[in-house]
Every structure is written in C-alpha cells, then in structure tokens.
Design an enzyme around this catalytic site. Structure first.
Site, PDB file in Angstrom:
ATOM      1  N   ASP A   8      31.083  44.181  36.842  1.00 24.53           N
ATOM      2  CA  ASP A   8      32.362  44.736  37.252  1.00 24.53           C
ATOM      3  C   ASP A   8      33.295  44.551  36.060  1.00 24.53           C
ATOM      4  O   ASP A   8      33.075  43.666  35.228  1.00 24.53           O
ATOM      5  CB  ASP A   8      32.874  43.983  38.477  1.00 24.53           C
ATOM      6  CG  ASP A   8      34.271  44.407  38.878  1.00 24.53           C
ATOM      7  OD1 ASP A   8      34.522  45.624  38.960  1.00 24.53           O
ATOM      8  OD2 ASP A   8      35.118  43.516  39.087  1.00 24.53           O
ATOM      9  N   ASP A  10      37.312  44.734  35.878  1.00 25.03           N
ATOM     10  CA  ASP A  10      38.543  43.972  36.113  1.00 25.03           C
ATOM     11  C   ASP A  10      38.235  42.656  36.828  1.00 25.03           C
ATOM     12  O   ASP A  10      37.671  42.654  37.920  1.00 25.03           O
ATOM     13  CB  ASP A  10      39.537  44.789  36.937  1.00 25.03           C
ATOM     14  CG  ASP A  10      39.982  46.060  36.221  1.00 25.03           C
ATOM     15  OD1 ASP A  10      39.976  46.078  34.979  1.00 25.03           O
ATOM     16  OD2 ASP A  10      40.324  47.044  36.914  1.00 25.03           O
TER      17      ASP A  10
END
Length: 174
Positions: A8, A10
C-alpha cells in the site's frame, strides 16, 4: 515465478495524516517514511518484485487529476532512487470510495492483475498495508499479509510490524 511484495502507498511508503501532510495530492506533499528506502532496496537486492497497490479516491472525488498522481509517483521513484531502490510497477484505483468498482481495496483486482502481468507466485508473496482493506485484499488475492504501523485495527493480518523496515529485516535477516 517470482515472489512479489505488494505495498500500500499512503501510510506504508509515505506519510499521510501526519503533522507535515494530510493527503498526498502533489509531489511536494510526498515524504518517504523512515526506513522505506532501505527496506525496498533490501527487497530489490533479494530478487523480490516490488509493487505499489493504492486506492486514490481523490481522483474520483476531484481533488487531483491522474497527471497529478503520476507526478507524485515520479517523486516517489526519484526519492527511492536516492537509496538505490525502485518499484517494479504501480497499480491504482482512481474511483470514488463506495463506487462499487472491482479494483478498489479491499477488492483484490490490483494485486491479481499485477501478479498475472509480472508472473508472480501469489501464494509465496506478501501484501503489506496499514489498514484493514489492504489486509482483506491480500487475503482475497491469496498472499500472506502484513500490517505495519501503530494503528491497532482488527485486521487479522498474518504478521504485524511497526514499519516496512522491521518487516524487511525479519524477512531478510542479513
């Protein structure tokens, strides 16, 4: 077949909801988290393929354009290059939250598509995220799952680490 490390963005690679930045909509808002460059370089050096799978609902909501997202990812590549690290490919969902699309995490489509494209052995691969939707997407895709960060969500991950560097040091202990 190669092994993939699906990340992922952020909260795993870069700061979000921090003192410096709320959301990353421009390259100037992109700050690598401590240890990320070293961790990705370690994955690269061990022969793992590194991918970013990121929900970017800000595009669908009108907060940024896809060209702006590409500029942020160019900044990410430049920052990682400073550590001798790189990402093999990036996949993103530009749709609004709750749009019902097949690509937005917790749906596994971004992971599965990258795995097919790059001939990745998904069962030997890892999905690393900082929130439950990342973990659910990884489980649905068939990867092992790693939750990083200090949010203690009920994510039911296979492994928990404080950050990406801690995970890389566990996976590759030299």
């Amino acid at each position: 077949m190669d092994i993939g490390i699906f990340l992922d963005r952020d909260g795993v690679i870069n700061e979000v909801l921090s003192n410096r930045v709320k959301f990353v909509n421009k390259p100037k808002d992109f700050y690598l988290l401590d240890g990320v460059g070293e961790a990705i370089k370690k994955f690269n050096g061990a022969g793992y393929k590194v991918f970013v799978v990121t929900n970017q609902g800000g595009i669908g909501l009108g907060y940024m354009k896809e060209t702006g997202l590409h500029a942020v990812h160019e900044q990410m590549a430049k920052d990682l290059e400073g550590y001798g690290a790189y990402v093999d490919d990036v996949s993103y969902c530009p749709h609004k939250p709750h749009a019902g699309c097949a690509c937005r995490k917790p749906e596994p489509k971004m992971i599965i598509d990258l795995a097919k494209k790059h001939r990745i052995d998904i069962k030997r691969s890892y999905m690393v995220g900082d929130r439950e939707p990342d973990i659910v997407a990884g489980k649905q895709a068939g990867t092992k799952t790693v939750l990083v960060g200090n949010r203690r969500e009920e994510a039911n991950a296979d492994y928990y680490f404080s950050d990406l560097l801690s995970f890389s040091n566990w996976l590759l202990p030299n």
